[in-house]
Motif scaffolding. Sequence first.
Motif, mmCIF file in Angstrom:
data_model
loop_
_atom_site.group_PDB
_atom_site.id
_atom_site.type_symbol
_atom_site.label_atom_id
_atom_site.label_comp_id
_atom_site.label_asym_id
_atom_site.label_seq_id
_atom_site.Cartn_x
_atom_site.Cartn_y
_atom_site.Cartn_z
ATOM 1 N N LYS A 77 96.118 63.127 -5.312
ATOM 2 C CA LYS A 77 94.918 63.943 -5.077
ATOM 3 C C LYS A 77 95.296 65.369 -4.678
ATOM 4 C CE LYS A 77 90.459 63.776 -2.781
ATOM 5 N NZ LYS A 77 89.767 64.315 -3.912
ATOM 6 N N ASP A 78 94.854 66.309 -5.502
ATOM 7 C CA ASP A 78 95.061 67.740 -5.274
ATOM 8 C C ASP A 78 96.541 68.126 -5.145
ATOM 9 O OD1 ASP A 78 92.275 68.163 -5.287
ATOM 10 O OD2 ASP A 78 92.151 67.633 -3.165
ATOM 11 N N LYS A 79 97.420 67.363 -5.807
ATOM 12 C CA LYS A 79 98.846 67.668 -5.729
ATOM 13 C C LYS A 79 99.392 67.943 -7.121
ATOM 14 C CE LYS A 79 99.642 64.818 -1.666
ATOM 15 N NZ LYS A 79 100.094 63.518 -1.210
ATOM 16 N N LYS A 80 100.281 68.895 -7.173
ATOM 17 C CA LYS A 80 101.011 69.145 -8.412
ATOM 18 C C LYS A 80 102.182 68.165 -8.448
ATOM 19 C CE LYS A 80 99.287 73.661 -9.200
ATOM 20 N NZ LYS A 80 99.484 74.975 -9.710
ATOM 21 N N TRP A 81 102.859 68.123 -9.610
ATOM 22 C CA TRP A 81 103.863 67.093 -9.869
ATOM 23 C C TRP A 81 104.904 66.936 -8.760
ATOM 24 C CZ3 TRP A 81 104.540 62.867 -12.533
ATOM 25 C CH2 TRP A 81 105.817 62.313 -12.592
ATOM 26 N N ASN A 82 105.570 68.010 -8.364
ATOM 27 C CA ASN A 82 106.665 67.865 -7.401
ATOM 28 C C ASN A 82 106.189 67.334 -6.054
ATOM 29 O OD1 ASN A 82 108.449 68.686 -9.351
ATOM 30 N ND2 ASN A 82 108.856 70.703 -8.463
ATOM 31 N N GLU A 83 105.036 67.780 -5.621
ATOM 32 C CA GLU A 83 104.489 67.289 -4.354
ATOM 33 C C GLU A 83 104.068 65.825 -4.488
ATOM 34 O OE1 GLU A 83 101.079 68.494 -1.059
ATOM 35 O OE2 GLU A 83 101.081 69.519 -2.995
ATOM 36 N N PHE A 84 103.442 65.492 -5.613
ATOM 37 C CA PHE A 84 103.031 64.110 -5.869
ATOM 38 C C PHE A 84 104.222 63.174 -5.899
ATOM 39 C CE2 PHE A 84 103.132 61.141 -9.524
ATOM 40 C CZ PHE A 84 102.380 60.111 -8.989
ATOM 41 N N ILE A 85 105.229 63.510 -6.700
ATOM 42 C CA ILE A 85 106.346 62.589 -6.883
ATOM 43 C C ILE A 85 107.159 62.477 -5.605
ATOM 44 C CG2 ILE A 85 108.168 64.084 -7.855
ATOM 45 C CD1 ILE A 85 106.998 60.690 -9.251
#
Length: 195
Positions: A77-85
């Motif tokens: 939620k509201d995260k780009k790839w690097n933050e999500f992963i």
Amino acid sequence: MAKTTKGEQSKIKLIECAAGLFLKKGYNATGINDILAGTGLPKGSFYFHFTSKKDLAISVSQYFEKRFEGWMLRNSKDKKWNEFITALIGEMIEGAEEGKHYGCPFAVLGLEIAFSDADLSECYYNSMKKLIKLFASIFEYSGVPKDEKYVLANRAFAIYEGYLVYYRLGKEVDTLRMMLKDLIKVYDDFCTMQK
């Protein structure tokens, strides 16, 4: 939230117990009696809810899919790839350090039944495709063009599953840390090529 009946609670217990046993021991090594022993439920309760172990395994696939979808959606939620992963793999690392992470259930169980049961194999394969679709949506949110998001998502998913199989075999937490670095690199390399 609606209150669950005693019968629904029994069904949930059977599914959750089977999910844990299938993931730890494998589908073929887990018998109905193992599941009943783990739940403390009588055999009649099993057959009231499921016609066979295969029927239960389909429900287990749906159970894992809902859990993983919720887990990944919460982390994306509201995260780009690097933050999500980083958040996603961070939770896996925590679980692994506590001895509570066994790899990806779709790959673990899917590999075991791939050539022995086409129906079950298809259930687990379809769940994997949904995870790729989720990866693609996060890449798109991160600025990857629509026509390239699935290329990147498939590449990332192959890295993700490969490392999870590697982790399951070696049980080394550092394998998950290597996976995180490589999954971040997939996106960073893409961004570098776009410049």
